[in-house]
Design a protein around this motif. Structure first.
Motif, PDB file in Angstrom:
ATOM      1  N   CYS A   2       0.856  -1.183   0.000  1.00 49.68           N
ATOM      2  CA  CYS A   2       0.000   0.000   0.000  1.00 49.68           C
ATOM      3  C   CYS A   2       0.896   1.239   0.000  1.00 49.68           C
ATOM      4  O   CYS A   2       1.778   1.375   0.852  1.00 49.68           O
ATOM      5  CB  CYS A   2      -0.891   0.000   1.236  1.00 49.68           C
ATOM      6  SG  CYS A   2      -1.921   1.478   1.365  1.00 49.68           S
ATOM      7  N   ALA A  52      -0.189   4.196   0.590  1.00 45.73           N
ATOM      8  CA  ALA A  52      -0.700   5.140   1.605  1.00 45.73           C
ATOM      9  C   ALA A  52      -0.141   4.818   2.991  1.00 45.73           C
ATOM     10  O   ALA A  52       0.377   5.688   3.678  1.00 45.73           O
ATOM     11  CB  ALA A  52      -2.228   5.115   1.625  1.00 45.73           C
ATOM     12  N   CYS A  53      -0.214   3.557   3.412  1.00 46.71           N
ATOM     13  CA  CYS A  53       0.256   3.185   4.757  1.00 46.71           C
ATOM     14  C   CYS A  53       1.591   2.452   4.738  1.00 46.71           C
ATOM     15  O   CYS A  53       2.134   2.131   5.795  1.00 46.71           O
ATOM     16  CB  CYS A  53      -0.805   2.381   5.505  1.00 46.71           C
ATOM     17  SG  CYS A  53      -1.073   0.696   4.871  1.00 46.71           S
ATOM     18  N   CYS A  56      -5.722  -0.077   5.577  1.00 45.65           N
ATOM     19  CA  CYS A  56      -6.235   1.308   5.619  1.00 45.65           C
ATOM     20  C   CYS A  56      -7.302   1.591   4.567  1.00 45.65           C
ATOM     21  O   CYS A  56      -7.770   2.720   4.458  1.00 45.65           O
ATOM     22  CB  CYS A  56      -5.076   2.298   5.478  1.00 45.65           C
ATOM     23  SG  CYS A  56      -4.344   2.357   3.826  1.00 45.65           S
ATOM     24  N   GLU A 107      -4.630   2.715  -3.349  1.00 45.42           N
ATOM     25  CA  GLU A 107      -3.283   3.003  -3.872  1.00 45.42           C
ATOM     26  C   GLU A 107      -2.319   1.876  -3.508  1.00 45.42           C
ATOM     27  O   GLU A 107      -1.462   2.014  -2.639  1.00 45.42           O
ATOM     28  CB  GLU A 107      -2.777   4.340  -3.316  1.00 45.42           C
ATOM     29  CG  GLU A 107      -3.643   5.518  -3.653  1.00 45.42           C
ATOM     30  CD  GLU A 107      -3.720   5.758  -5.163  1.00 45.42           C
ATOM     31  OE1 GLU A 107      -2.688   5.621  -5.841  1.00 45.42           O
ATOM     32  OE2 GLU A 107      -4.825   6.043  -5.651  1.00 45.42           O
ATOM     33  N   SER A 117      -7.069   1.906   1.428  1.00 45.61           N
ATOM     34  CA  SER A 117      -6.635   2.725   0.291  1.00 45.61           C
ATOM     35  C   SER A 117      -6.620   1.894  -0.991  1.00 45.61           C
ATOM     36  O   SER A 117      -6.194   0.738  -0.983  1.00 45.61           O
ATOM     37  CB  SER A 117      -5.229   3.281   0.550  1.00 45.61           C
ATOM     38  OG  SER A 117      -4.737   3.889  -0.640  1.00 45.61           O
TER      39      SER A 117
END
Length: 128
Positions: free
Chosen positions: A31, A33-34, A48, A52, A50
């Motif tokens: 990920c 994002a995280c 999370c 992405e 996301s």
């Protein structure tokens, strides 16, 4: 067509994983994002939520979290949970290792080339 092949063909978001594994490359979904890796591969991050996410090369290293030896079959085998160096824990098999060597916490590495029906390559590990 085997049941396994049919199941894999119906999960297009994992197609890259199986293709790369057949070529001798082990990748995990990460990920952006995280910054966490996850297993089983999916487009949405389970940590999370996301969208992405991307494929990144994985080390192929891990440790045995838990295991069981099936001795009542014609050919005994080991099924295990392996915690990967990148964080996720995956269910797999331990191959090419003496059963006496297998223990919780033992380091393992991916063993490429383990194929099953229809030439499908599975991510299995061996004790190092």
């Amino acid at each position: 067509m085997s049941v396994l092949r049919e199941a894999l063909d119906h999960q297009p978001e994992t197609k890259a994983f199986w293709s790369e594994l057949a070529e001798g490359r082990f990748k995990l979904r990460h990920c952006r994002a995280c910054e966490r890796a996850h297993w089983y591969p999916r487009a949405i991050c389970p940590h999370c939520a996301s969208p992405e996410t991307e494929w990144r090369p994985a080390s192929g290293q891990g440790t045995i979290y838990s295991y069981s030896i099936a001795r009542t079959t014609a050919e005994p085998f080991v099924i295990a949970y392996v915690t990967l160096a990148e964080g996720p824990t995956m269910m797999t098999n331990i191959v090419g290792s003496d059963f006496a060597e297998i223990a919780i916490g033992k380091p393992v590495e991916i063993a490429f080339g383990h194929q099953v029906e229809d030439g499908i390559t599975l991510p299995v590990f061996r004790v190092v």
